[in-house]
Scaffold this motif. Structure first.
Motif, PDB file in Angstrom:
ATOM      1  N   VAL A  53       2.865   1.857  -3.377  1.00  0.00           N
ATOM      2  CA  VAL A  53       2.104   2.175  -4.435  1.00  0.00           C
ATOM      3  C   VAL A  53       1.670   3.802  -4.180  1.00  0.00           C
ATOM      4  CG1 VAL A  53      -0.194   2.031  -5.587  1.00  0.00           C
ATOM      5  CG2 VAL A  53       1.072  -0.006  -4.993  1.00  0.00           C
TER       6      VAL A  53
ATOM      7  N   GLU B   8      -4.347  -3.271  -6.448  1.00  0.00           N
ATOM      8  CA  GLU B   8      -3.544  -2.022  -6.819  1.00  0.00           C
ATOM      9  C   GLU B   8      -3.260  -2.175  -8.377  1.00  0.00           C
ATOM     10  OE1 GLU B   8      -3.041   0.381  -5.192  1.00  0.00           O
ATOM     11  OE2 GLU B   8      -3.554  -0.485  -3.070  1.00  0.00           O
TER      12      GLU B   8
ATOM     13  N   ASP C  71       0.875  -1.100   0.013  1.00  0.00           N
ATOM     14  CA  ASP C  71       0.010  -0.114  -0.099  1.00  0.00           C
ATOM     15  C   ASP C  71       0.893   1.180  -0.152  1.00  0.00           C
ATOM     16  OD1 ASP C  71      -2.740  -0.874  -0.421  1.00  0.00           O
ATOM     17  OD2 ASP C  71      -2.754  -1.253   1.892  1.00  0.00           O
TER      18      ASP C  71
END
Length: 555
Positions: free
Chosen positions: A265, A336, A262
C-alpha cells in the motif's frame, strides 16, 4: 468511479504486461489455505469451535457446500491448488512433500510447451500483479550439502548447508516475494526461508549453519509464548533454527503477510497509482503438532488474545488461532481501505483430521459433518472441504459476490486458478491448468444453481493410485489397481453407507463411469491424459467472458 465501473475496467485491463493501467480497478486477491480443516470445522458449516472471522467472511460472501480438495492429502493438493492441474499431471501423483524432492512445478515440465507447470503466481504476475507467498510449502525444491551437492535422501536433510538456501523455489515460479516453511511445521528443515535464503527467527543471527541445531521428538520451551513440539524426528535427528518454535509459526507468518500488505500500500502511494496484489497465505494450522501460542500477539508478558486453553483442547485452540490469522489479514485490508477491492478465498488442502488425532474442546464438535471417513480417505470426508469467497464490502450494493449466499455447485479447490485466468483476461495454454474451471459465473450469480458448472470431477485418495469420479450425485470409487470398486448416490446417501455397484440397475452406469475415469486418469501406462475441463478463452461479456456488474440487480 463506481464499484461497477471499476470492476468492468479491471476485467478489460487483464492482458499480459508489466502492470494494469492506472486506475484499472483490478481487485487484489487473497487466497487463504488451511491445513487439515474439515467440512464441519467452521461455525458457518455447523462447527462448535469459535471461528467468528471465518463465519463473517461466509456471511459477507458465498459459502460452498460441495467443494473438494484435489486430493485427500496435503502435498498433492498443494501442487494442484497452485497450477489448476490434478496431482498426477506432473508424474508425481503422491505430491512433492519434503524439500529433498525436486520442485513439483519443474518435475516432468518437459511434457508442457512452457517446460514447466505454470503457477497462479505466474498468471497474476503476467497481468501486472505483485505476488507473494507465505506459509507451508510441500512443493519441493533444491537444497544442498556443504559441497554444493543436491540432497535427495530425506534422512540426509540434517546435513543441509543452510547458508546455500533453497533453489527452484516459489521465486522461480511466479512469486515476487515469499517466506515459507519448506515442509510446514511437521518436517525438517525446521526453519524459515525468505526468497530462497535462510531467514533465522532472530534476525541478529547469521544466516548459516551456526544458527541451527539438531532437534529430536519432544517439547522445547523457546519463546516463552508457547511450547514448541517436534513430532517427526524420532529416527534421525532433524536440523532446525536454534530459535525455531512451532507455536509461533502462525504469528510469524501472519505478521509477514500483514507487513507485505503495508509495504504494498505504501509503495502504491509513493507511485501514485494502484497496482493490485496476489497474497497466497498457506497457514500451518491445524496440522500437527498442535502447539498453540499462549497469546496471539506474541508478547508473553500480557495476554491480549488468549489462544492456548481458549477452547479446552489443543486441536481446537489451533483452529481458533487459524480464525485469528484470517481476522488479522482481513482487518489489515479494512484498515488500509482496500477490503472492498479485494477478492478473498478460503479453503483447505484436504478433509478433516482423524478422531484419534483431533481432540476438540467442545465434545459436540463434529469436524466432518455427515460425511464418511477423514483425511487420506477417498470417501467424501477425505476431500470435502469448506470453501468461502468474498468480494466487496459485504453489503449487497458494494459486493460482486452477493453476501450471505450459499452455492451447492460441485467445485474443486483448484478452480480458483481458472478464475484468475478469467479475472485477468488471459487465455490458458492448452497444456496448463488442465483440470480447473472458472468460478466467476457462480460467484457473480450468473450461473443458475440447477446448471452444473462441472460435468464431472475426479478425486484422489490418500493412496495416490486410489481415486473416484463424481458425476451429478453419483460417485464411483476406483481402487489402486484401477478397478471399479463401489458406487454411491450422494443425493440419497451422503454418508456413503449403501454401495450400489452390485445392483443390476447400475451395471451400465458403473461401466460407463469406470471408462470415463480411466480416460482421464489411468496410472497403468505413461499416457498423457486429456484435459478434464475446457481451457479458458476470452470471449464476449457474459457468463464466459468479462466480469459482470456487481450488486443484486444483475441483468
Amino acid at each position: 468511479m463506481s464499484l461497477a465501473a471499476l470492476l468492468m475496467a479491471g476485467a478489460q485491463a487483464g492482458t499480459a504486461g508489466d502492470e494494469p493501467p492506472p486506475g484499472s480497478g483490478a481487485p487484489n486477491v487473497v487466497f487463504i489455505l488451511a491445513d487439515d480443516v474439515g467440512y464441519g470445522d467452521l461455525g458457518a458449516y455447523g462447527g462448535k469451535v469459535p471461528t467468528p472471522n471465518l463465519d463473517r467472511l461466509a456471511r459477507q460472501g458465498m459459502r460452498f457446500t460441495d467443494a473438494h480438495s484435489p486430493a485427500a492429502l496435503c502435498a498433492p493438493s498443494r501442487f494442484s491448488l497452485m497450477t489448476g492441474s490434478h496431482p498426477y499431471r506432473n508424474g508425481r501423483p503422491g505430491g512433492s512433500w519434503d524439500i529433498n524432492n525436486s520442485s513439483g512445478f519443474s518435475h516432468n515440465g518437459a511434457r508442457t510447451r512452457a517446460g514447466r507447470h505454470i503457477t497462479v503466481g505466474e498468471v497474476m504476475r503476467a497481468a501486472g500483479y505483485r505476488t507473494a507467498f507465505f506459509g507451508k510449502m510441500h512443493l519441493g525444491g533444491d537444497v544442498y550439502d556443504s559441497e554444493g551437492r543436491v540432497i535427495r535422501d530425506k534422512n540426509a536433510l540434517n546435513t543441509m548447508d543452510f547458508s546455500r538456501g533453497i533453489g527452484d523455489g516459489p521465486d522461480r515460479h511466479g512469486f515476487d516475494y515469499w517466506l515459507g516453511l519448506p515442509s510446514g511445521i511437521q518436517h525438517e528443515p525446521y526453519a524459515y526461508f525468505e526468497n530462497g535464503r535462510f531467514a533465522p527467527v532472530d534476525p541478529a543471527r547469521p544466516a548459516d549453519n551456526s544458527s541451527t541445531r539438531l532437534l529430536e521428538d519432544g517439547f522445547y520451551l523457546v519463546s516463552g509464548n508457547g511450547l514448541s513440539e517436534i513430532v517427526e524426528a524420532a529416527k534421525v535427528p532433524a536440523r532446525g533454527d536454534v530459535d525455531y518454535d512451532s507455536s509461533q509459526a502462525g504469528i510469524r507468518l501472519t505478521d509477514a503477510a500483514v507487513d507485505f500488505i503495508d509495504r504494498h500500500v505504501e509503495e502504491n502511494r509513493e507511485r501514485g497509482r494502484e497496482r493490485p496484489f496476489l497474497l497466497y497465505f498457506a497457514s500451518q494450522a491445524i496440522h500437527v503438532p498442535h502447539s498453540p501460542p499462549f497469546d496471539f500477539d506474541g508478547d508473553p508478558s500480557t495476554i491480549d488474545e488468549q489462544v492456548y486453553g481458549r477452547t479446552g483442547a489443543m486441536t481446537s485452540d489451533v483452529l481458533y488461532e487459524l480464525d485469528l490469522q484470517v481476522g488479522r489479514i482481513v482487518a489489515k485490508l479494512e484498515e488500509e481501505g482496500i477490503a472492498d477491492r479485494t477478492l478473498i478465498f478460503f479453503t483447505s488442502d484436504n478433509g478433516a483430521l482423524w478422531p484419534h488425532v483431533a481432540h476438540y474442546g467442545d465434545p459436540a464438535h463434529d469436524n466432518n459433518g455427515p460425511f464418511r471417513d477423514y483425511k487420506a480417505s477417498v470417501y467424501e470426508g477425505g476431500h470435502r472441504v469448506p470453501f468461502i469467497a468474498r468480494w466487496g464490502d459485504g453489503t449487497a450494493g458494494g459486493s460482486v459476490v452477493p453476501p450471505g449466499t450459499v452455492s451447492d455447485q460441485l467445485i474443486m479447490g483448484q478452480d480458483w486458478v481458472a478464475t484468475m485466468y478469467q479475472l485477468t483476461g488471459q487465455d490458458m495454454q492448452e497444456d496448463q491448468a488442465l483440470d480447473s474451471v472458472s468460478l466467476l459465473p457462480v460467484l457473480t450469480g450468473r450461473q443458475p444453481e440447477d446448471e452444473p458448472l462441472r460435468e464431472f470431477a475426479l478425486y484422489q485418495g490418500g493412496d495416490a493410485y486410489e481415486g473416484a469420479i463424481r458425476e451429478g450425485s453419483l460417485v464411483l470409487v476406483v481402487d489402486d489397481k484401477a478397478g471399479a470398486r463401489e458406487l454411491y448416490d450422494l443425493a440419497a446417501d451422503p454418508a456413503q453407507e449403501h454401495d450400489l455397484s452390485g445392483l443390476p440397475a447400475y451395471r451400465e452406469t458403473v461401466a460407463r463411469l469406470h471408462r470415463k475415469f480411466l480416460t482421464y486418469n489411468d496410472h497403468r501406462d505413461d499416457t498423457v491424459e486429456p484435459r478434464t475441463t475446457r481451457p479458458f478463452r476470452r470471449g464476449p461479456p457474459g457468463r464466459d467472458g468479462r466480469i459482470p456488474r456487481p450488486g443484486p440487480a444483475v441483468p
